[in-house]
Design a protein around this motif. Structure first.
Motif, PDB file in Angstrom:
ATOM      1  N   ASN A 184       0.924  -1.249  -0.161  1.00  0.00           N
ATOM      2  CA  ASN A 184       0.160   0.012  -0.038  1.00  0.00           C
ATOM      3  C   ASN A 184       0.874   1.204   0.177  1.00  0.00           C
ATOM      4  OD1 ASN A 184       0.676   0.700   2.773  1.00  0.00           O
ATOM      5  ND2 ASN A 184      -1.148  -0.216   3.363  1.00  0.00           N
ATOM      6  N   LYS A 207      -1.522   0.152  -3.775  1.00  0.00           N
ATOM      7  CA  LYS A 207      -2.872   0.578  -3.279  1.00  0.00           C
ATOM      8  C   LYS A 207      -2.790   1.646  -2.611  1.00  0.00           C
ATOM      9  CE  LYS A 207      -2.094  -3.563  -1.666  1.00  0.00           C
ATOM     10  NZ  LYS A 207      -2.192  -4.947  -1.047  1.00  0.00           N
ATOM     11  N   ARG A 208      -3.787   2.650  -3.094  1.00  0.00           N
ATOM     12  CA  ARG A 208      -3.978   4.000  -2.312  1.00  0.00           C
ATOM     13  C   ARG A 208      -5.364   4.271  -1.814  1.00  0.00           C
ATOM     14  NH1 ARG A 208       0.581   6.575  -3.943  1.00  0.00           N
ATOM     15  NH2 ARG A 208       1.709   5.436  -5.751  1.00  0.00           N
ATOM     16  N   ALA A 209      -5.768   3.123  -0.873  1.00  0.00           N
ATOM     17  CA  ALA A 209      -7.023   3.574  -0.268  1.00  0.00           C
ATOM     18  C   ALA A 209      -8.144   3.986  -1.361  1.00  0.00           C
ATOM     19  CB  ALA A 209      -6.927   4.080   0.954  1.00  0.00           C
ATOM     20  N   ALA A 210      -8.761   5.156  -0.547  1.00  0.00           N
ATOM     21  CA  ALA A 210      -9.923   5.801  -1.474  1.00  0.00           C
ATOM     22  C   ALA A 210      -9.677   6.543  -2.812  1.00  0.00           C
ATOM     23  CB  ALA A 210     -10.450   7.029  -0.551  1.00  0.00           C
ATOM     24  N   GLY A 212      -7.738   5.010  -4.893  1.00  0.00           N
ATOM     25  CA  GLY A 212      -7.661   3.841  -5.961  1.00  0.00           C
ATOM     26  C   GLY A 212      -6.416   3.198  -5.957  1.00  0.00           C
ATOM     27  N   ALA A 226     -10.624   5.009  -7.150  1.00  0.00           N
ATOM     28  CA  ALA A 226     -11.584   3.891  -6.631  1.00  0.00           C
ATOM     29  C   ALA A 226     -12.916   4.504  -6.802  1.00  0.00           C
ATOM     30  CB  ALA A 226     -11.202   3.878  -5.264  1.00  0.00           C
ATOM     31  N   PRO A 227     -14.271   3.838  -6.769  1.00  0.00           N
ATOM     32  CA  PRO A 227     -15.429   4.361  -6.651  1.00  0.00           C
ATOM     33  C   PRO A 227     -16.070   5.047  -5.582  1.00  0.00           C
ATOM     34  CG  PRO A 227     -15.751   1.985  -6.846  1.00  0.00           C
ATOM     35  CD  PRO A 227     -14.188   2.178  -6.919  1.00  0.00           C
ATOM     36  N   VAL A 229     -17.557   5.240  -2.427  1.00  0.00           N
ATOM     37  CA  VAL A 229     -18.466   4.225  -1.686  1.00  0.00           C
ATOM     38  C   VAL A 229     -18.680   4.688  -0.158  1.00  0.00           C
ATOM     39  CG1 VAL A 229     -18.258   2.214  -3.305  1.00  0.00           C
ATOM     40  CG2 VAL A 229     -16.426   2.525  -1.248  1.00  0.00           C
ATOM     41  N   VAL A 231     -17.845   3.729   3.265  1.00  0.00           N
ATOM     42  CA  VAL A 231     -17.133   2.738   4.051  1.00  0.00           C
ATOM     43  C   VAL A 231     -17.471   2.018   5.040  1.00  0.00           C
ATOM     44  CG1 VAL A 231     -14.666   2.102   4.856  1.00  0.00           C
ATOM     45  CG2 VAL A 231     -15.010   3.520   2.742  1.00  0.00           C
ATOM     46  N   GLY A 236      -9.107  -5.734   5.459  1.00  0.00           N
ATOM     47  CA  GLY A 236      -8.952  -6.851   4.194  1.00  0.00           C
ATOM     48  C   GLY A 236      -9.085  -6.140   2.773  1.00  0.00           C
ATOM     49  N   ALA A 237      -9.236  -4.754   2.705  1.00  0.00           N
ATOM     50  CA  ALA A 237      -9.371  -4.163   1.398  1.00  0.00           C
ATOM     51  C   ALA A 237      -8.264  -4.481   0.525  1.00  0.00           C
ATOM     52  CB  ALA A 237      -9.606  -2.662   1.711  1.00  0.00           C
ATOM     53  N   GLY A 238      -6.982  -4.323   1.255  1.00  0.00           N
ATOM     54  CA  GLY A 238      -5.739  -4.490   0.451  1.00  0.00           C
ATOM     55  C   GLY A 238      -5.503  -5.902  -0.001  1.00  0.00           C
ATOM     56  N   VAL A 263      -9.616  -2.845  -7.779  1.00  0.00           N
ATOM     57  CA  VAL A 263     -10.184  -1.819  -7.205  1.00  0.00           C
ATOM     58  C   VAL A 263     -11.726  -2.275  -6.973  1.00  0.00           C
ATOM     59  CG1 VAL A 263     -11.316   0.434  -7.669  1.00  0.00           C
ATOM     60  CG2 VAL A 263      -8.876   0.311  -7.817  1.00  0.00           C
ATOM     61  N   GLY A 266     -11.623  -4.065  -3.842  1.00  0.00           N
ATOM     62  CA  GLY A 266     -11.546  -3.481  -2.679  1.00  0.00           C
ATOM     63  C   GLY A 266     -12.784  -2.549  -2.381  1.00  0.00           C
ATOM     64  N   VAL A 270     -14.577  -2.823   1.197  1.00  0.00           N
ATOM     65  CA  VAL A 270     -14.809  -1.882   2.295  1.00  0.00           C
ATOM     66  C   VAL A 270     -16.175  -1.596   2.724  1.00  0.00           C
ATOM     67  CG1 VAL A 270     -12.559  -0.516   1.808  1.00  0.00           C
ATOM     68  CG2 VAL A 270     -14.666   0.006   0.540  1.00  0.00           C
TER      69      VAL A 270
END
Ligand SMILES: Nc1ncnc2c1ncn2[C@@H]1O[C@H](COP(=O)(O)OP(=O)(O)OP(=O)(O)O)[C@@H](O)[C@H]1O
Ligand SMILES: [Mg+2]
Length: 297
Positions: A184, A207-210, A212, A226-227, A229, A231, A236-238, A263, A266, A270
């Protein structure tokens, strides 16, 4: 003839004890009460394996079970996820490998007990691809990736936060042996801080969280946002992302489509509570499409 596994997902297998709905944040000397408790399988190897199985790959889980009584929930989880078990019991007398997750009113805290080794002794089970759930396991078992290579397997490796592993001088050599390396953003920054040059055989995926995720392939940069959403639980998203990216890559998809698949997984992770239980069958075509930026320079 026995059908060979598509993916062997290897790494530490944890029992996750999750306490949620606290009436106050934990503080020294105070008792707080939780409204909810769940016990579920955890660790990168299980979560990536469960998502890969839900996406339709024939997937095996390779690792040591936590010591009793925490092995039971893992065995049940393996069966429910449709994973092929390549697991061995914990050595006699070892502490159970577990994480206690405390979901407070503002943030989550984790306490982990990580006893002994990650993987069983003996030959590596056969598969087309090996995914290793954390860098620390690859460092602990230096011949693991070489064994996979000798058996003709492709290899992906997640990073995971482990200060000693991130600082280890063997990291560049290990990363150079894998096809896909998937840290990440914080882990990638820490590896850069230690001066490690990361050159996996095929792709460096961050991986860059929100925001993408990005990938570097043959000196070209790719990214997918990332879309948006709401959260619910980022656990476990990664690891879910890894399953999407790796299964797409194994099916021959291009880098953009691999990122989009990562993505999408992911985003799925979340928006649901817990790691990877009750996933059912995942169909990424039914997920909202990710926005892509082709070949950013
Ligand atoms: N807030 C969010 N909104 C939308 N998607 C998200 C969000 N957080 C994470 N994701 C998706 O999950 C992927 C992986 O998340 P993240 O970058 O947090 O990985 P990680 O830190 O390795 O996670 P883990 O906690 O499993 O180790 C992201 O690339 C993104 O696609
Ligand atoms: Mg991670």
């Amino acid at each position: 003839m026995k059908a060979q596994l598509d993916i062997l997902s290897a790494g530490r297998i944890y029992a996750d004890l999750i306490l949620a709905g606290l009436d106050a944040d934990p503080a020294p000397g105070r008792e707080v009460y939780a409204k909810q408790f769940v016990l579920v399988p955890g660790g990168g190897a299980f979560i990536t394996g469960a998502y890969a199985a839900a996406l339709g790959s024939r997937t095996g889980l390779y690792g040591l079970l936590p010591a009793p009584p925490f092995d039971t929930c893992i065995r049940e989880g393996i069966a429910a996820a449709g994973l092929v078990a390549h697991v061995a019991p914990a050595p006699a007398g070892s502490d159970p490998q577990l994480t206690v997750a405390i979901t407070g009113t503002h943030d989550r805290s984790f306490i982990t007990r990580r006893p002994g080794r990650a993987l069983p002794d003996g030959p590596l089970p056969a598969a087309s691809h090996l995914h290793v759930g954390e860098l620390a396991t690859a460092l602990e078992q230096p011949d693991l990736i070489a064994q996979a290579r000798q058996a003709g397997m492709s290899v992906s490796l997640d990073c995971g936060w482990d200060a000693a592993a991130l600082a280890d001088p063997r990291v560049p050599r290990i990363v150079a042996e894998v096809d896909l390396f998937l840290p990440n953003a914080e882990e990638a920054a820490q590896l850069a801080m230690h001066g490690h040059r990361l050159s996996p055989r095929h792709a460096l995926v961050v991986k860059r969280a929100a925001e993408g995720a990005t990938a570097q392939v043959d000196n070209q940069d790719y990214s997918v946002t990332a879309p948006q959403v709401s959260v619910v639980d980022a656990t476990g998203a990664g690891d879910a992302f890894n399953a999407g990216f790796v299964t797409a890559w194994l099916s021959g998809a291009n880098t953009q489509d691999c990122l989009a698949a990562g993505v999408a997984c992911g985003a799925k992770a979340v928006t649901r509570i817990g790691g990877a239980t009750d996933l059912g069958r995942l169909d990424l075509r039914a997920e909202p499409p990710a926005k892509t930026h082709d070949k950013l320079h």
